[in-house]
Design a protein around this motif. Structure first.
Motif, mmCIF file in Angstrom:
data_model
loop_
_atom_site.group_PDB
_atom_site.id
_atom_site.type_symbol
_atom_site.label_atom_id
_atom_site.label_comp_id
_atom_site.label_asym_id
_atom_site.label_seq_id
_atom_site.Cartn_x
_atom_site.Cartn_y
_atom_site.Cartn_z
ATOM 1 N N ASP A 83 0.846 -1.190 0.000
ATOM 2 C CA ASP A 83 0.000 0.000 0.000
ATOM 3 C C ASP A 83 0.882 1.241 0.000
ATOM 4 O O ASP A 83 1.733 1.407 0.880
ATOM 5 C CB ASP A 83 -0.897 0.024 1.249
ATOM 6 N N GLY A 84 0.649 2.120 -0.976
ATOM 7 C CA GLY A 84 1.410 3.357 -1.054
ATOM 8 C C GLY A 84 0.658 4.515 -0.430
ATOM 9 O O GLY A 84 -0.575 4.547 -0.432
ATOM 10 N N ALA A 85 1.419 5.494 0.097
ATOM 11 C CA ALA A 85 0.821 6.625 0.806
ATOM 12 C C ALA A 85 1.347 7.936 0.223
ATOM 13 O O ALA A 85 2.560 8.130 0.113
ATOM 14 C CB ALA A 85 1.155 6.534 2.301
ATOM 15 N N GLN A 86 0.433 8.821 -0.156
ATOM 16 C CA GLN A 86 0.810 10.140 -0.665
ATOM 17 C C GLN A 86 -0.008 11.219 0.039
ATOM 18 O O GLN A 86 -1.092 10.951 0.579
ATOM 19 C CB GLN A 86 0.556 10.223 -2.173
ATOM 20 N N ALA A 87 0.501 12.441 -0.032
ATOM 21 C CA ALA A 87 -0.247 13.593 0.466
ATOM 22 C C ALA A 87 -1.190 14.067 -0.623
ATOM 23 O O ALA A 87 -0.826 14.090 -1.806
ATOM 24 C CB ALA A 87 0.718 14.712 0.850
ATOM 25 N N ALA A 88 -2.413 14.451 -0.243
ATOM 26 C CA ALA A 88 -3.388 14.886 -1.246
ATOM 27 C C ALA A 88 -2.873 16.080 -2.043
ATOM 28 O O ALA A 88 -3.207 16.226 -3.220
ATOM 29 C CB ALA A 88 -4.704 15.230 -0.557
ATOM 30 N N GLY A 89 -2.030 16.903 -1.427
ATOM 31 C CA GLY A 89 -1.496 18.068 -2.121
ATOM 32 C C GLY A 89 -0.403 17.741 -3.117
ATOM 33 O O GLY A 89 0.101 18.647 -3.810
ATOM 34 N N CYS A 90 -0.013 16.511 -3.214
ATOM 35 C CA CYS A 90 0.958 16.043 -4.225
ATOM 36 C C CYS A 90 0.733 14.540 -4.392
ATOM 37 O O CYS A 90 1.471 13.743 -3.831
ATOM 38 C CB CYS A 90 2.392 16.347 -3.820
ATOM 39 N N SER A 91 -0.283 14.192 -5.167
ATOM 40 C CA SER A 91 -0.700 12.789 -5.236
ATOM 41 C C SER A 91 -0.845 12.276 -6.673
ATOM 42 O O SER A 91 -1.862 11.660 -7.002
ATOM 43 C CB SER A 91 -2.023 12.609 -4.488
ATOM 44 N N PRO A 92 0.158 12.491 -7.512
ATOM 45 C CA PRO A 92 0.005 12.029 -8.898
ATOM 46 C C PRO A 92 -0.132 10.512 -9.010
ATOM 47 O O PRO A 92 -0.832 10.023 -9.906
ATOM 48 C CB PRO A 92 1.290 12.526 -9.573
ATOM 49 N N VAL A 93 0.514 9.765 -8.106
ATOM 50 C CA VAL A 93 0.437 8.306 -8.192
ATOM 51 C C VAL A 93 -0.907 7.811 -7.651
ATOM 52 O O VAL A 93 -1.537 6.935 -8.246
ATOM 53 C CB VAL A 93 1.612 7.652 -7.436
ATOM 54 N N ALA A 94 -1.354 8.381 -6.535
ATOM 55 C CA ALA A 94 -2.650 7.989 -5.977
ATOM 56 C C ALA A 94 -3.782 8.318 -6.950
ATOM 57 O O ALA A 94 -4.735 7.542 -7.109
ATOM 58 C CB ALA A 94 -2.874 8.682 -4.635
ATOM 59 N N THR A 95 -3.671 9.468 -7.603
ATOM 60 C CA THR A 95 -4.703 9.848 -8.580
ATOM 61 C C THR A 95 -4.720 8.878 -9.756
ATOM 62 O O THR A 95 -5.791 8.426 -10.185
ATOM 63 C CB THR A 95 -4.444 11.279 -9.082
ATOM 64 N N ALA A 96 -3.531 8.544 -10.274
ATOM 65 C CA ALA A 96 -3.454 7.590 -11.390
ATOM 66 C C ALA A 96 -4.013 6.232 -10.982
ATOM 67 O O ALA A 96 -4.696 5.567 -11.777
ATOM 68 C CB ALA A 96 -2.011 7.464 -11.860
ATOM 69 N N PHE A 97 -3.751 5.840 -9.730
ATOM 70 C CA PHE A 97 -4.266 4.538 -9.259
ATOM 71 C C PHE A 97 -5.799 4.553 -9.232
ATOM 72 O O PHE A 97 -6.450 3.640 -9.741
ATOM 73 C CB PHE A 97 -3.721 4.233 -7.865
ATOM 74 N N SER A 98 -6.357 5.611 -8.654
ATOM 75 C CA SER A 98 -7.823 5.655 -8.535
ATOM 76 C C SER A 98 -8.507 5.797 -9.888
ATOM 77 O O SER A 98 -9.632 5.338 -10.073
ATOM 78 C CB SER A 98 -8.239 6.790 -7.598
ATOM 79 N N GLU A 99 -7.815 6.427 -10.851
ATOM 80 C CA GLU A 99 -8.402 6.632 -12.168
ATOM 81 C C GLU A 99 -8.163 5.453 -13.115
ATOM 82 O O GLU A 99 -8.690 5.436 -14.230
ATOM 83 C CB GLU A 99 -7.829 7.910 -12.799
ATOM 84 N N GLY A 100 -7.324 4.504 -12.676
ATOM 85 C CA GLY A 100 -7.028 3.362 -13.542
ATOM 86 C C GLY A 100 -6.026 3.667 -14.642
ATOM 87 O O GLY A 100 -5.925 2.926 -15.624
ATOM 88 N N TRP A 101 -5.253 4.762 -14.479
ATOM 89 C CA TRP A 101 -4.267 5.134 -15.490
ATOM 90 C C TRP A 101 -3.010 4.281 -15.352
ATOM 91 O O TRP A 101 -2.683 3.798 -14.261
ATOM 92 C CB TRP A 101 -3.866 6.598 -15.348
#
Length: 410
Positions: free
Chosen positions: A264-282
């Protein structure tokens, strides 16, 4: 184990073991390739257990023919069984890997020790880096200890504690008016015509190998067993992916049994390019402009982001983000239940662990390891004003007046 070559992660073209970080053919990133076929697990385990009290006990799995020495010896940081944290989260077994116990109080000591050892082997006399803070501390300190000249490039708005804890070592400290991605671009340009070893640019393939020692230690400290799940922060994505690589190598040679933990990876919402890509399926990460208190994770264009995505999906894990308020709450949660005071990156990890537990995403019977990468004294401003100090006169009556008789009786 024998280190073989540098190899492109994309097209698998190989290159000599020199200061090189990108493939000439496809421009993919390079990493170190090994031949694991000759490893005897029982012999390797004995060598590890008889090795030095540092990361160099794992030298057979690092990019050297002979075990190097370093003046500052990182590693063998505590793996703390966090029963009170587990109880708070409703989980059975939680461990905290406290890498703030390294010489400059972050996991960056591991990667810098490996990078500087390789830089010296390659003949460099000057080392440099682009940093969000912890790497700056580590490069400046290890260079000082090894007698190497150093240049450290940081964003100009870095936390004061990290700036002070870098400059004290006598490095050439350069504050760049821009964010980390601007600093990294500048360092990449400078690396083209200077005979310097930029630890996270032209010697990055070796530097990244140092993060594998975290998984080696976790496994050894668990009695050569695997955790079920690891929660770790993501900045560039290198730490996250190399932790898994360490487990994979030991599974391959027979030092461990089972499967790679859920990652499980952890990012800050103010810098979350990887979390965003994960949630979007990119499959790739869209660069962002960071705006978060977690400056040590503020990399808007993460080099290993696609590999972190692939790992999280392949292992059955996730990549989550948390707000600045949740990061501060994560720092307090960890401090109040374990006695470990972490910086903002550790607050991100603790907050994501709490978020996953609250959502029921973690089986309560799992063995979970949270990787805490840095020391809270480096980001003191994040806890300022979050608790009350009772100022009193030096009398019992003043004490009782401020806190009440019950507190005295307790």
């Amino acid at each position: 184990m024998s280190v073989q070559a540098l190899q492109c992660k994309e097209c698998h073209e190989t290159y000599p073991l020199e200061a090189r970080y990108v493939c000439d053919g496809c421009f993919g990133p390079l990493e170190v390739a090994y031949d694991l076929s000759g490893i005897d697990a029982a012999h390797a385990r004995r060598r590890i257990q008889a090795g030095p009290h540092s990361i160099w006990r794992y030298a057979d799995f690092l990019p050297f023919e002979r075990a190097p020495r370093s003046a500052l010896a990182p590693g063998l940081t505590p793996l703390v069984k966090a029963d009170r944290l587990a109880e708070r989260l409703g989980l059975r077994e939680v461990w905290v890997k406290n890498d703030a116990a390294n010489p400059t109080h972050s996991f960056k000591d591991r990667v810098v020790a490996v990078a500087l050892a390789k830089a010296r082997e390659l003949g460099y006399e000057v080392v440099a880096c682009a940093s969000t803070g912890n790497l700056a501390n580590a490069v400046a300190a290890h260079a000082a200890a090894e007698g190497l000249a150093s240049y450290v490039f940081i964003p100009a708005d870095l936390e004061e504690q990290k700036v002070l804890a870098t400059g004290v070592y006598g490095t050439n400290l350069v504050a760049v008016r821009g964010n980390y991605d601007d600093v990294n671009r500048l360092c990449t340009e400078l690396s083209h015509d200077r005979e310097w070893a930029f630890v996270n640019v032209n010697v990055r393939p070796y530097y990244a190998e140092g993060s594998k020692t975290l998984s080696y230690e976790i496994a050894e400290q668990l009695g050569f067993e695997l955790p079920d799940r690891v929660v770790a922060p993501i900045a560039s994505g290198s730490l996250f992916t190399k932790i898994a690589r360490g487990f994979e190598e030991w599974l391959e040679v027979g030092l461990l049994e089972g499967r790679v933990p859920v990652m499980d990876g952890a990012q800050a919402a103010g810098c979350s390019p990887v979390a965003t890509a994960f949630s979007e399926g990119w499959e790739v990460c869209k660069p962002v402009k960071p705006h978060t208190i977690a400056k040590s994770l503020a990399i808007g264009n993460p080099a290993d982001g696609p590999y972190a995505l692939e790992l999280a999906r392949r292992s059955g894990g996730t990549i989550e983000s948390v707000t600045d308020e949740e990061i501060c709450a994560g720092i307090r949660l960890l401090a109040e239940t374990t006695g470990i005071f972490t910086e903002t990156a550790g607050g991100v990890t603790a907050a994501v662990l709490a978020k996953l537990a609250a959502a029921g995403s973690i089986d309560p019977e799992e063995r979970v390891v949270a990787v805490i990468t840095g020391e809270g004294l480096k980001t003191l401003d994040t806890v300022r004003g979050t608790f009350q100090t009772h100022e009193i006169d030096p009398t019992v009556s003043s004490f009782e007046g401020a806190l009440g008789r019950a507190a005295v009786a307790a």
